[in-house]
Enzyme design. Sequence first.
Site, short mmCIF file in Angstrom:
data_model
loop_
_atom_site.label_atom_id
_atom_site.label_comp_id
_atom_site.label_asym_id
_atom_site.label_seq_id
_atom_site.Cartn_x
_atom_site.Cartn_y
_atom_site.Cartn_z
N ARG A 137 4.67 -0.74 0.54
CA ARG A 137 4.20 -1.41 1.83
C ARG A 137 5.23 -2.50 1.80
NH1 ARG A 137 -1.24 -3.49 4.20
NH2 ARG A 137 -1.14 -1.33 4.62
N HIS A 167 2.93 3.80 9.96
CA HIS A 167 1.83 3.70 9.05
C HIS A 167 1.18 5.16 8.77
CE1 HIS A 167 -1.01 2.05 6.25
NE2 HIS A 167 -1.84 1.49 7.18
N GLN A 213 -2.18 6.01 7.08
CA GLN A 213 -3.36 5.69 7.97
C GLN A 213 -3.72 6.76 8.84
OE1 GLN A 213 -5.47 2.70 8.21
NE2 GLN A 213 -6.65 3.97 9.49
N ASP A 234 -5.26 -1.68 17.64
CA ASP A 234 -4.96 -2.23 16.29
C ASP A 234 -4.70 -3.80 16.70
OD1 ASP A 234 -3.77 -2.80 13.91
OD2 ASP A 234 -2.05 -2.21 14.32
N CYS A 263 -7.59 0.76 12.64
CA CYS A 263 -7.30 1.01 11.39
C CYS A 263 -7.65 -0.15 10.45
CB CYS A 263 -5.75 1.01 11.32
SG CYS A 263 -5.11 -0.54 11.75
N ARG A 294 -9.56 7.27 4.15
CA ARG A 294 -8.16 6.52 3.47
C ARG A 294 -8.25 7.19 2.22
NH1 ARG A 294 -5.30 2.25 5.26
NH2 ARG A 294 -3.63 3.02 4.02
N1 NVA Z 1 -0.18 -3.19 12.80
C1 NVA Z 1 -0.91 -4.02 11.54
C2 NVA Z 1 -1.66 -2.94 10.72
C3 NVA Z 1 -2.40 -3.32 9.66
C4 NVA Z 1 -3.01 -2.23 8.66
C5 NVA Z 1 0.11 -4.45 10.48
O1 NVA Z 1 1.38 -4.09 10.61
O2 NVA Z 1 -0.13 -5.72 10.42
N1 CP Z 2 -5.49 -0.13 7.57
C1 CP Z 2 -4.83 -0.79 6.57
O1 CP Z 2 -3.78 -0.30 6.03
O2 CP Z 2 -5.74 -1.84 5.90
P1 CP Z 2 -4.71 -2.68 4.78
O3 CP Z 2 -3.80 -3.50 5.47
O4 CP Z 2 -5.92 -3.64 4.44
O5 CP Z 2 -4.43 -1.77 3.78
#
Ligand code: NVA
Ligand code: CP
Length: 305
Positions: A102, A129, A132, A223, A263, A291
Amino acid sequence: MRHFLSLKDYEKSEILEILSIARDLKRDLKAGKPNNSMSGKTLAMIFEKASTRTRVSFEIGAVQLGMHPLFLSARDIQLGRGEPMKDTARVISRMADMTMIRTFAHSRLEEFAAYSDIPVINGLSDDFHPAQLMADYMTIEELGYDDRAVVAWIGDGNNMANSWLMLAAKIGFELRVAAPKGYEIAPKWALLAQTFAAKSGAKLTFGGDPIAAVKGANVVATDVWTSMGQEAQNEKRLKDFDGFGIDDRLMAFADPKALFLHCLPAHRGEEVSESVFERHSQTVFLEAENRLHAQKGIMVWLNGA
Ligand code: NVA
Ligand code: CP
């Protein structure tokens, strides 16, 4: 050997194959017959951003498959002190069997993958992502909407929006995006998706009117308005996204049986109202549970690829 960085790199048949593995893994787990076909292997999980679902699903998923997962927070490894991605990739490649990352810029992930001799999975980047979206489409399939999905994406043209776009373009369903001015999906992704849509038959539309996007849709997704790394823009974003929150009034324009997907984490009173969220909480938490199964499907598929 394959990486899993974005659905733009995957064929429809491959996406469906991963989902079929995920469904079998879920069924077998629920039947008390866990699959530990990756026994003895290790999964390195690098996190440069916070996570609940991604960490928990990959870590528990790996354990269920017989693997040993390593949680590597960028705060605690040399990457966080400036060690290059390409050096970290070459070290981990020589010891682990698979890596999940990540990170921020998608190019960091691509750099890591270019130097990795083992499969690399995107656990979220600023652009995509995909892990997801495998859970999201698994949920749509499980609830029987896959053959007729008309998805409305309301909100930021962010990593989730880009991922919905690639999924729709590859699978061939209708996606209507409504984003405020200045927060649209980047033209390069919209153009690329249109080239995939020409083959799959997907109908992709882009606009700024949430009601027009939601009208008759049977899946409504959103989101957060401020993604990780954008915290300094939060105040401005709250103003700019005014009118893009999903509430009962907006949901009333959707198909009466429409699913609501998120998500997570969700910000009630911003992108979704408490009432819509709680009314659709069964679906949203099924999506979260999936997930686990979807991430296992990705790992098992990559192991055999
Ligand atoms: N768009 C959000 C998704 C979190 C799972 C982010 O990147 O923070
Ligand atoms: N949806 C998702 O990826 O959640 P987290 O940021 O908690 O991993």
